[in-house]
Write a protein that holds these residues in place. Sequence first.
Motif, PDB file in Angstrom:
ATOM      1  N   GLU A 141     -61.943  -6.250 -12.277  1.00  0.00           N
ATOM      2  CA  GLU A 141     -63.010  -5.279 -12.502  1.00  0.00           C
ATOM      3  C   GLU A 141     -62.683  -3.946 -11.838  1.00  0.00           C
ATOM      4  O   GLU A 141     -62.843  -2.876 -12.432  1.00  0.00           O
ATOM      5  N   LYS A 142     -62.179  -3.975 -10.611  1.00  0.00           N
ATOM      6  CA  LYS A 142     -61.839  -2.746  -9.892  1.00  0.00           C
ATOM      7  C   LYS A 142     -60.724  -1.993 -10.617  1.00  0.00           C
ATOM      8  O   LYS A 142     -60.789  -0.782 -10.798  1.00  0.00           O
ATOM      9  N   ILE A 143     -59.717  -2.733 -11.066  1.00  0.00           N
ATOM     10  CA  ILE A 143     -58.619  -2.089 -11.799  1.00  0.00           C
ATOM     11  C   ILE A 143     -59.123  -1.518 -13.113  1.00  0.00           C
ATOM     12  O   ILE A 143     -58.771  -0.402 -13.489  1.00  0.00           O
ATOM     13  N   PHE A 144     -59.961  -2.275 -13.822  1.00  0.00           N
ATOM     14  CA  PHE A 144     -60.504  -1.778 -15.085  1.00  0.00           C
ATOM     15  C   PHE A 144     -61.202  -0.440 -14.884  1.00  0.00           C
ATOM     16  O   PHE A 144     -60.928   0.518 -15.605  1.00  0.00           O
ATOM     17  N   TYR A 145     -62.112  -0.369 -13.918  1.00  0.00           N
ATOM     18  CA  TYR A 145     -62.882   0.856 -13.715  1.00  0.00           C
ATOM     19  C   TYR A 145     -62.075   1.977 -13.072  1.00  0.00           C
ATOM     20  O   TYR A 145     -62.514   3.130 -13.067  1.00  0.00           O
ATOM     21  N   THR A 146     -60.875   1.661 -12.595  1.00  0.00           N
ATOM     22  CA  THR A 146     -60.002   2.699 -12.047  1.00  0.00           C
ATOM     23  C   THR A 146     -59.026   3.228 -13.092  1.00  0.00           C
ATOM     24  O   THR A 146     -58.817   4.429 -13.201  1.00  0.00           O
ATOM     25  N   TYR A 147     -58.438   2.324 -13.886  1.00  0.00           N
ATOM     26  CA  TYR A 147     -57.363   2.727 -14.793  1.00  0.00           C
ATOM     27  C   TYR A 147     -57.664   2.567 -16.280  1.00  0.00           C
ATOM     28  O   TYR A 147     -57.112   3.286 -17.097  1.00  0.00           O
ATOM     29  N   CYS A 148     -58.478   1.625 -16.654  1.00  0.00           N
ATOM     30  CA  CYS A 148     -58.607   1.228 -18.061  1.00  0.00           C
ATOM     31  C   CYS A 148     -59.847   1.786 -18.759  1.00  0.00           C
ATOM     32  O   CYS A 148     -59.906   1.816 -19.981  1.00  0.00           O
ATOM     33  N   VAL A 149     -60.821   2.172 -17.983  1.00  0.00           N
ATOM     34  CA  VAL A 149     -62.139   2.531 -18.515  1.00  0.00           C
ATOM     35  C   VAL A 149     -62.071   3.670 -19.534  1.00  0.00           C
ATOM     36  O   VAL A 149     -62.800   3.655 -20.521  1.00  0.00           O
ATOM     37  N   ALA A 150     -61.212   4.635 -19.331  1.00  0.00           N
ATOM     38  CA  ALA A 150     -61.166   5.812 -20.216  1.00  0.00           C
ATOM     39  C   ALA A 150     -60.911   5.420 -21.667  1.00  0.00           C
ATOM     40  O   ALA A 150     -61.543   5.967 -22.573  1.00  0.00           O
ATOM     41  N   CYS A 151     -60.038   4.470 -21.890  1.00  0.00           N
ATOM     42  CA  CYS A 151     -59.725   4.077 -23.264  1.00  0.00           C
ATOM     43  C   CYS A 151     -60.532   2.866 -23.728  1.00  0.00           C
ATOM     44  O   CYS A 151     -61.000   2.834 -24.862  1.00  0.00           O
ATOM     45  N   HIS A 152     -60.687   1.881 -22.857  1.00  0.00           N
ATOM     46  CA  HIS A 152     -61.324   0.634 -23.279  1.00  0.00           C
ATOM     47  C   HIS A 152     -62.852   0.688 -23.292  1.00  0.00           C
ATOM     48  O   HIS A 152     -63.483  -0.228 -23.810  1.00  0.00           O
ATOM     49  N   MET A 153     -63.440   1.738 -22.764  1.00  0.00           N
ATOM     50  CA  MET A 153     -64.892   1.859 -22.850  1.00  0.00           C
ATOM     51  C   MET A 153     -65.292   2.450 -24.202  1.00  0.00           C
ATOM     52  O   MET A 153     -66.281   2.051 -24.796  1.00  0.00           O
ATOM     53  N   SER A 154     -64.475   3.371 -24.710  1.00  0.00           N
ATOM     54  CA  SER A 154     -64.833   4.054 -25.954  1.00  0.00           C
ATOM     55  C   SER A 154     -63.977   3.637 -27.148  1.00  0.00           C
ATOM     56  O   SER A 154     -64.284   3.997 -28.283  1.00  0.00           O
ATOM     57  N   GLY A 155     -62.881   2.914 -26.899  1.00  0.00           N
ATOM     58  CA  GLY A 155     -62.028   2.485 -28.003  1.00  0.00           C
ATOM     59  C   GLY A 155     -61.024   3.526 -28.445  1.00  0.00           C
ATOM     60  O   GLY A 155     -60.561   3.507 -29.584  1.00  0.00           O
ATOM     61  N   VAL A 156     -60.658   4.423 -27.547  1.00  0.00           N
ATOM     62  CA  VAL A 156     -59.689   5.481 -27.867  1.00  0.00           C
ATOM     63  C   VAL A 156     -58.404   4.865 -28.421  1.00  0.00           C
ATOM     64  O   VAL A 156     -57.899   3.878 -27.890  1.00  0.00           O
ATOM     65  N   ALA A 157     -57.894   5.446 -29.476  1.00  0.00           N
ATOM     66  CA  ALA A 157     -56.621   5.049 -30.099  1.00  0.00           C
ATOM     67  C   ALA A 157     -56.568   3.560 -30.434  1.00  0.00           C
ATOM     68  O   ALA A 157     -55.519   2.934 -30.376  1.00  0.00           O
ATOM     69  N   GLY A 158     -57.725   2.980 -30.760  1.00  0.00           N
ATOM     70  CA  GLY A 158     -57.764   1.580 -31.166  1.00  0.00           C
ATOM     71  C   GLY A 158     -57.817   0.570 -30.029  1.00  0.00           C
ATOM     72  O   GLY A 158     -57.675  -0.626 -30.256  1.00  0.00           O
ATOM     73  N   ALA A 159     -58.012   1.040 -28.813  1.00  0.00           N
ATOM     74  CA  ALA A 159     -58.118   0.118 -27.677  1.00  0.00           C
ATOM     75  C   ALA A 159     -59.349  -0.766 -27.864  1.00  0.00           C
ATOM     76  O   ALA A 159     -60.419  -0.271 -28.193  1.00  0.00           O
ATOM     77  N   PRO A 160     -59.207  -2.081 -27.673  1.00  0.00           N
ATOM     78  CA  PRO A 160     -60.384  -2.947 -27.806  1.00  0.00           C
ATOM     79  C   PRO A 160     -61.421  -2.599 -26.740  1.00  0.00           C
ATOM     80  O   PRO A 160     -61.090  -2.488 -25.566  1.00  0.00           O
ATOM     81  N   LYS A 161     -62.664  -2.377 -27.185  1.00  0.00           N
ATOM     82  CA  LYS A 161     -63.724  -1.925 -26.280  1.00  0.00           C
ATOM     83  C   LYS A 161     -64.257  -3.055 -25.406  1.00  0.00           C
ATOM     84  O   LYS A 161     -64.397  -4.195 -25.867  1.00  0.00           O
ATOM     85  N   LEU A 162     -64.560  -2.694 -24.180  1.00  0.00           N
ATOM     86  CA  LEU A 162     -65.165  -3.637 -23.249  1.00  0.00           C
ATOM     87  C   LEU A 162     -66.469  -4.161 -23.843  1.00  0.00           C
ATOM     88  O   LEU A 162     -67.300  -3.388 -24.304  1.00  0.00           O
ATOM     89  N   GLY A 163     -66.611  -5.477 -23.876  1.00  0.00           N
ATOM     90  CA  GLY A 163     -67.840  -6.091 -24.364  1.00  0.00           C
ATOM     91  C   GLY A 163     -67.872  -6.360 -25.856  1.00  0.00           C
ATOM     92  O   GLY A 163     -68.795  -7.002 -26.346  1.00  0.00           O
ATOM     93  N   SER A 164     -66.883  -5.892 -26.596  1.00  0.00           N
ATOM     94  CA  SER A 164     -66.890  -6.063 -28.059  1.00  0.00           C
ATOM     95  C   SER A 164     -66.088  -7.304 -28.459  1.00  0.00           C
ATOM     96  O   SER A 164     -64.852  -7.286 -28.450  1.00  0.00           O
ATOM     97  N   ARG A 165     -66.812  -8.341 -28.840  1.00  0.00           N
ATOM     98  CA  ARG A 165     -66.150  -9.577 -29.278  1.00  0.00           C
ATOM     99  C   ARG A 165     -65.287  -9.305 -30.513  1.00  0.00           C
ATOM    100  O   ARG A 165     -64.168  -9.816 -30.628  1.00  0.00           O
TER     101      ARG A 165
END
Length: 109
Positions: free
Chosen positions: A34-58
């Motif tokens: 969780e700490k790593i996600f909110y430090t490094y991954c959140v920018a892309c995986h929260m909004s789905g930038v460039a096709g990144a799978p979004k957090l919480g989206s099954r």
Amino acid sequence: MFFAATRLKKVVLGLFAFTLLTLSNMANAERSGEKIFYTYCVACHMSGVAGAPKLGSRADWQPHVDKSMETLLKNSISGIKAMPPRGMCSNCTDEEMQSTIQFMIDSTK
């Protein structure tokens, strides 16, 4: 006076050694996914930038989960499509990367 100075020197050196060991252990402590996600991954995986799978989206994560954790880990370490190697966390261990992937998968439940 000589004995007091020698004793003080030993105390100071002991404190210095203790501080170095403590800092070294803190630096080597594994961070949570969780700490790593909110430090490094959140920018892309929260909004789905460039096709990144979004957090919480099954729907976004299921095709990736079907590939296996081994494949997800391999791709996250080496980078895939727009995702850079280790998702920009160059100092993340393989275990931390796996923990972060698991955190994102668990968010879909």
